[in-house]
Design an enzyme around this catalytic site. Structure first.
Site, PDB file in Angstrom:
ATOM      1  N   LYS A 237     -15.006   1.830   7.890  1.00 12.02           N
ATOM      2  CA  LYS A 237     -14.432   2.663   6.812  1.00 12.02           C
ATOM      3  C   LYS A 237     -15.168   3.997   6.744  1.00 12.02           C
ATOM      4  O   LYS A 237     -15.221   4.648   5.703  1.00 12.02           O
ATOM      5  CB  LYS A 237     -14.513   1.937   5.462  1.00 12.02           C
ATOM      6  CG  LYS A 237     -13.692   0.662   5.394  1.00 12.02           C
ATOM      7  CD  LYS A 237     -12.204   0.974   5.398  1.00 12.02           C
ATOM      8  CE  LYS A 237     -11.370  -0.311   5.315  1.00 12.02           C
ATOM      9  NZ  LYS A 237      -9.935  -0.035   5.456  1.00 12.02           N
TER      10      LYS A 237
ATOM     11  N   ALA B 137     -17.837   9.334   4.798  1.00 17.58           N
ATOM     12  CA  ALA B 137     -16.523   9.904   4.431  1.00 17.58           C
ATOM     13  C   ALA B 137     -16.360  10.050   2.924  1.00 17.58           C
ATOM     14  O   ALA B 137     -15.242  10.284   2.448  1.00 17.58           O
ATOM     15  CB  ALA B 137     -15.411   9.030   4.995  1.00 17.58           C
TER      16      ALA B 137
ATOM     17  N   LEU C 278     -11.790   5.894  -1.440  1.00 18.00           N
ATOM     18  CA  LEU C 278     -10.592   6.313  -2.172  1.00 18.00           C
ATOM     19  C   LEU C 278      -9.728   5.121  -2.564  1.00 18.00           C
ATOM     20  O   LEU C 278      -8.991   5.186  -3.545  1.00 18.00           O
ATOM     21  CB  LEU C 278      -9.802   7.304  -1.322  1.00 18.00           C
ATOM     22  CG  LEU C 278     -10.556   8.627  -1.048  1.00 18.00           C
ATOM     23  CD1 LEU C 278      -9.828   9.445   0.015  1.00 18.00           C
ATOM     24  CD2 LEU C 278     -10.727   9.444  -2.320  1.00 18.00           C
TER      25      LEU C 278
ATOM     26  N   GLU D  41     -22.412  15.050  -1.287  1.00 20.57           N
ATOM     27  CA  GLU D  41     -23.173  14.977  -2.553  1.00 20.57           C
ATOM     28  C   GLU D  41     -24.437  14.128  -2.379  1.00 20.57           C
ATOM     29  O   GLU D  41     -25.504  14.464  -2.897  1.00 20.57           O
ATOM     30  CB  GLU D  41     -22.287  14.397  -3.659  1.00 20.57           C
ATOM     31  CG  GLU D  41     -21.126  15.304  -4.009  1.00 20.57           C
ATOM     32  CD  GLU D  41     -20.291  14.746  -5.139  1.00 20.57           C
ATOM     33  OE1 GLU D  41     -19.582  13.742  -4.926  1.00 20.57           O
ATOM     34  OE2 GLU D  41     -20.351  15.311  -6.250  1.00 20.57           O
TER      35      GLU D  41
ATOM     36  N   GLU E   8     -11.852  17.303  -2.157  1.00 21.92           N
ATOM     37  CA  GLU E   8     -11.437  16.814  -3.474  1.00 21.92           C
ATOM     38  C   GLU E   8     -10.141  17.475  -3.952  1.00 21.92           C
ATOM     39  O   GLU E   8      -9.277  16.834  -4.544  1.00 21.92           O
ATOM     40  CB  GLU E   8     -12.548  17.041  -4.517  1.00 21.92           C
ATOM     41  CG  GLU E   8     -13.689  16.028  -4.457  1.00 21.92           C
ATOM     42  CD  GLU E   8     -14.717  16.289  -3.361  1.00 21.92           C
ATOM     43  OE1 GLU E   8     -14.521  17.219  -2.550  1.00 21.92           O
ATOM     44  OE2 GLU E   8     -15.715  15.549  -3.304  1.00 21.92           O
TER      45      GLU E   8
ATOM     46  N   ARG F  52      -7.254  15.860  -2.507  1.00 24.36           N
ATOM     47  CA  ARG F  52      -7.050  14.472  -2.955  1.00 24.36           C
ATOM     48  C   ARG F  52      -6.669  14.402  -4.432  1.00 24.36           C
ATOM     49  O   ARG F  52      -6.486  13.318  -4.989  1.00 24.36           O
ATOM     50  CB  ARG F  52      -8.346  13.646  -2.767  1.00 24.36           C
ATOM     51  CG  ARG F  52      -8.908  13.671  -1.365  1.00 24.36           C
ATOM     52  CD  ARG F  52      -8.194  12.762  -0.388  1.00 24.36           C
ATOM     53  NE  ARG F  52      -8.751  12.932   0.948  1.00 24.36           N
ATOM     54  CZ  ARG F  52      -8.133  13.539   1.964  1.00 24.36           C
ATOM     55  NH1 ARG F  52      -6.914  13.987   1.814  1.00 24.36           N
ATOM     56  NH2 ARG F  52      -8.718  13.683   3.133  1.00 24.36           N
TER      57      ARG F  52
ATOM     58  N   GLY G 171     -17.884  14.171  -8.278  1.00 25.94           N
ATOM     59  CA  GLY G 171     -18.397  13.355  -9.377  1.00 25.94           C
ATOM     60  C   GLY G 171     -19.790  12.829  -9.108  1.00 25.94           C
ATOM     61  O   GLY G 171     -20.379  12.118  -9.913  1.00 25.94           O
TER      62      GLY G 171
HETATM   63  C1  1HE Z   1     -11.608   5.556   4.052  1.00 27.40           C
HETATM   64  C2  1HE Z   1     -12.207   6.788   3.699  1.00 27.40           C
HETATM   65  C3  1HE Z   1     -12.475   7.002   2.310  1.00 27.40           C
HETATM   66  C4  1HE Z   1     -11.945   6.769   5.827  1.00 27.40           C
HETATM   67  N1  1HE Z   1     -12.142   6.027   1.434  1.00 27.40           N
HETATM   68  N2  1HE Z   1     -11.295   4.631   3.140  1.00 27.40           N
HETATM   69  N3  1HE Z   1     -13.123  11.572   1.330  1.00 27.40           N
HETATM   70  C5  1HE Z   1     -12.137  12.050   2.110  1.00 27.40           C
HETATM   71  O1  1HE Z   1     -11.138  12.544   1.661  1.00 27.40           O
HETATM   72  C6  1HE Z   1     -12.335  11.876   3.597  1.00 27.40           C
HETATM   73  C7  1HE Z   1     -11.331  10.920   4.119  1.00 27.40           C
HETATM   74  N4  1HE Z   1     -11.609  10.532   5.480  1.00 27.40           N
HETATM   75  C8  1HE Z   1     -11.303  11.311   6.564  1.00 27.40           C
HETATM   76  O2  1HE Z   1     -10.940  12.465   6.454  1.00 27.40           O
HETATM   77  C9  1HE Z   1     -11.482  10.678   7.903  1.00 27.40           C
HETATM   78  O3  1HE Z   1     -11.468   9.264   7.729  1.00 27.40           O
HETATM   79  C10 1HE Z   1     -12.757  11.075   8.673  1.00 27.40           C
HETATM   80  C11 1HE Z   1     -12.662  12.543   9.102  1.00 27.40           C
HETATM   81  C12 1HE Z   1     -14.022  10.866   7.826  1.00 27.40           C
HETATM   82  C13 1HE Z   1     -12.874  10.180   9.924  1.00 27.40           C
HETATM   83  O4  1HE Z   1     -11.668  10.233  10.665  1.00 27.40           O
HETATM   84  P1  1HE Z   1     -11.310   9.067  11.688  1.00 27.40           P
HETATM   85  O5  1HE Z   1     -10.024   9.480  12.391  1.00 27.40           O
HETATM   86  O6  1HE Z   1     -12.476   8.767  12.528  1.00 27.40           O
HETATM   87  O7  1HE Z   1     -11.059   7.736  10.814  1.00 27.40           O
HETATM   88  P2  1HE Z   1      -9.751   7.275   9.976  1.00 27.40           P
HETATM   89  O8  1HE Z   1      -8.759   6.673  10.916  1.00 27.40           O
HETATM   90  O9  1HE Z   1      -9.255   8.358   9.092  1.00 27.40           O
HETATM   91  O10 1HE Z   1     -10.367   6.153   9.034  1.00 27.40           O
HETATM   92  C14 1HE Z   1     -10.805   4.898   9.525  1.00 27.40           C
HETATM   93  C15 1HE Z   1     -10.713   3.909   8.392  1.00 27.40           C
HETATM   94  O11 1HE Z   1     -11.589   4.312   7.348  1.00 27.40           O
HETATM   95  C16 1HE Z   1      -9.308   3.893   7.777  1.00 27.40           C
HETATM   96  O12 1HE Z   1      -9.098   2.591   7.295  1.00 27.40           O
HETATM   97  P3  1HE Z   1      -8.174   1.527   8.118  1.00 27.40           P
HETATM   98  O13 1HE Z   1      -8.218   0.292   7.277  1.00 27.40           O
HETATM   99  O14 1HE Z   1      -6.842   2.183   8.220  1.00 27.40           O
HETATM  100  O15 1HE Z   1      -8.842   1.370   9.452  1.00 27.40           O
HETATM  101  C17 1HE Z   1      -9.439   4.826   6.600  1.00 27.40           C
HETATM  102  O16 1HE Z   1      -8.506   4.561   5.580  1.00 27.40           O
HETATM  103  C18 1HE Z   1     -10.861   4.508   6.139  1.00 27.40           C
HETATM  104  N5  1HE Z   1     -11.449   5.593   5.376  1.00 27.40           N
HETATM  105  N6  1HE Z   1     -12.394   7.517   4.815  1.00 27.40           N
HETATM  106  C19 1HE Z   1     -11.554   4.881   1.869  1.00 27.40           C
HETATM  107  N7  1HE Z   1     -13.063   8.099   1.882  1.00 27.40           N
HETATM  108  C20 1HE Z   1     -18.131  10.742  -6.652  1.00 27.40           C
HETATM  109  S1  1HE Z   1     -16.790  11.728  -6.368  1.00 27.40           S
HETATM  110  C21 1HE Z   1     -16.702  12.030  -4.663  1.00 27.40           C
HETATM  111  C22 1HE Z   1     -15.312  12.469  -4.296  1.00 27.40           C
HETATM  112  C23 1HE Z   1     -15.059  12.337  -2.841  1.00 27.40           C
HETATM  113  O17 1HE Z   1     -15.848  11.863  -2.085  1.00 27.40           O
HETATM  114  S2  1HE Z   1     -13.543  12.942  -2.343  1.00 27.40           S
HETATM  115  C24 1HE Z   1     -13.585  12.857  -0.626  1.00 27.40           C
HETATM  116  C25 1HE Z   1     -13.099  11.549  -0.089  1.00 27.40           C
END
Ligand code: 1HE
Length: 259
Positions: free
Chosen positions: A24, A61, A65, A111, A131, A134, A139
């Site tokens: 993840k 990541a 979410l 963060e 953010e 999304r 936070g």
């Molecule tokens: C996740 C998450 C996640 C991956 N929560 N499951 N963060 C984001 O918006 C970043 C979101 N992630 C990405 O943009 C990409 O995953 C990456 C660039 C980090 C990596 O890409 P990649 O192609 O290597 O992986 P993927 O195919 O996107 O993800 C692999 C798995 O991880 C997939 O799950 P699967 O069950 O389909 O295999 C994704 O859903 C999962 N995954 N990132 C949940 N973030 C205190 S407030 C803070 C606010 C924030 O942090 S907002 C930013 C959130």
């Protein structure tokens, strides 16, 4: 202590905390944040410095979410406050932390990294704050820590446009202090941690506890606080011995920079 979402070990006074949910992309879920709290406490009790790194292809990541989609507004506040408490222990706790970064360092992952005193990034690392895309806000203390590192306008740009920054650009903008070759982040973080572990613990304590607080004070109050900290550290038995070692030519001399 055994963790499900982290690895934890102590090597030569350095606590190594590895985010370990690579499938993840090390997204931080509730279980991981609770474990991080315990690991940070353990590190302070068992080591002189901590290193936080990520297993797999990415540092982190950000927020999980999938879990966040289920929260009520009140749950959301409590969740954010929990992150604040834990990240504050990293930023202003008893021991310093080095973050070893590679791959994605985004959202809550950035963060977390921003709460360490030192950030080392491998050259292919990328940074982002998605953010805005999304539909949420930071936070985990980012609006305070990341904005102070890179300025609020740079942070607003990342959040509004969703663009990512390369490691060299992140160094230029003050997000990281070191950029190293691919695969070298953890080694360099451990090397720096080794240096930090050889400092007087009281000096490290003053650097983690006093320095960031002084930034929150008015000019004159900051200077006063500094004088108190200076007197407190200088008169400790360890400082007396270290100063004597320098004067007796038993202490290491400063050398020219490597770059
Ligand atoms: C996740 C998450 C996640 C991956 N929560 N499951 N963060 C984001 O918006 C970043 C979101 N992630 C990405 O943009 C990409 O995953 C990456 C660039 C980090 C990596 O890409 P990649 O192609 O290597 O992986 P993927 O195919 O996107 O993800 C692999 C798995 O991880 C997939 O799950 P699967 O069950 O389909 O295999 C994704 O859903 C999962 N995954 N990132 C949940 N973030 C205190 S407030 C803070 C606010 C924030 O942090 S907002 C930013 C959130």
């Amino acid at each position: 202590m055994l963790f499900g979402n982290l690895t934890y070990e102590v090597e030569d006074n350095i606590a190594l905390i590895g985010l370990n949910r690579p499938t993840k992309r090390n997204a931080i879920n509730d279980e991981m944040i609770n474990e991080l709290k315990d690991a940070i406490e353990l590190a302070a009790a068992q080591a002189k410095v901590g290193v936080i790194f990520g297993h797999g292809a990415h540092f982190c990541a950000g927020l999980d979410l999938a879990e966040h989609a289920e929260r009520t507004p009140f749950d959301g506040v409590l969740h954010s406050r929990k992150w604040h408490k834990i990240f504050n222990e990293i930023e202003r706790g008893p021991i310093p932390f080095v973050a070893a970064l590679h791959g994605a360092v985004v959202g809550g992952g950035l963060e977390l990294a921003a709460s360490a005193q030192i950030r080392v990034a491998e050259e292919e690392t990328f940074f982002g704050l998605p953010e805005g895309q999304r539909g949420i806000f930071v936070g985990g203390g980012g609006s305070v820590r990341i904005a102070r590192l890179m300025t609020a306008s740079r942070m607003a740009d990342l959040m509004l446009t969703g663009r990512t920054l390369s490691a060299p650009k992140a160094e230029q903008l003050n997000l990281v202090q070191y950029v190293v070759a691919a695969g070298e982040g953890l080694n360099e973080a451990k090397r720096l941690a080794g240096r930090i572990a050889s400092n007087a613990p009281l000096s490290n304590f003053a650097i983690t506890q006093a320095l960031p607080r002084i930034q929150d004070l008015a000019h004159d109050d900051g200077l006063f606080f500094e004088s108190l900290m200076a007197a407190f550290t200088q008169t400790s038995p360890e400082a007396v011995e270290r100063l004597r070692a320098f004067l007796d030519k038993r202490a290491e001399r400063l050398s020219k920079p490597r770059d």
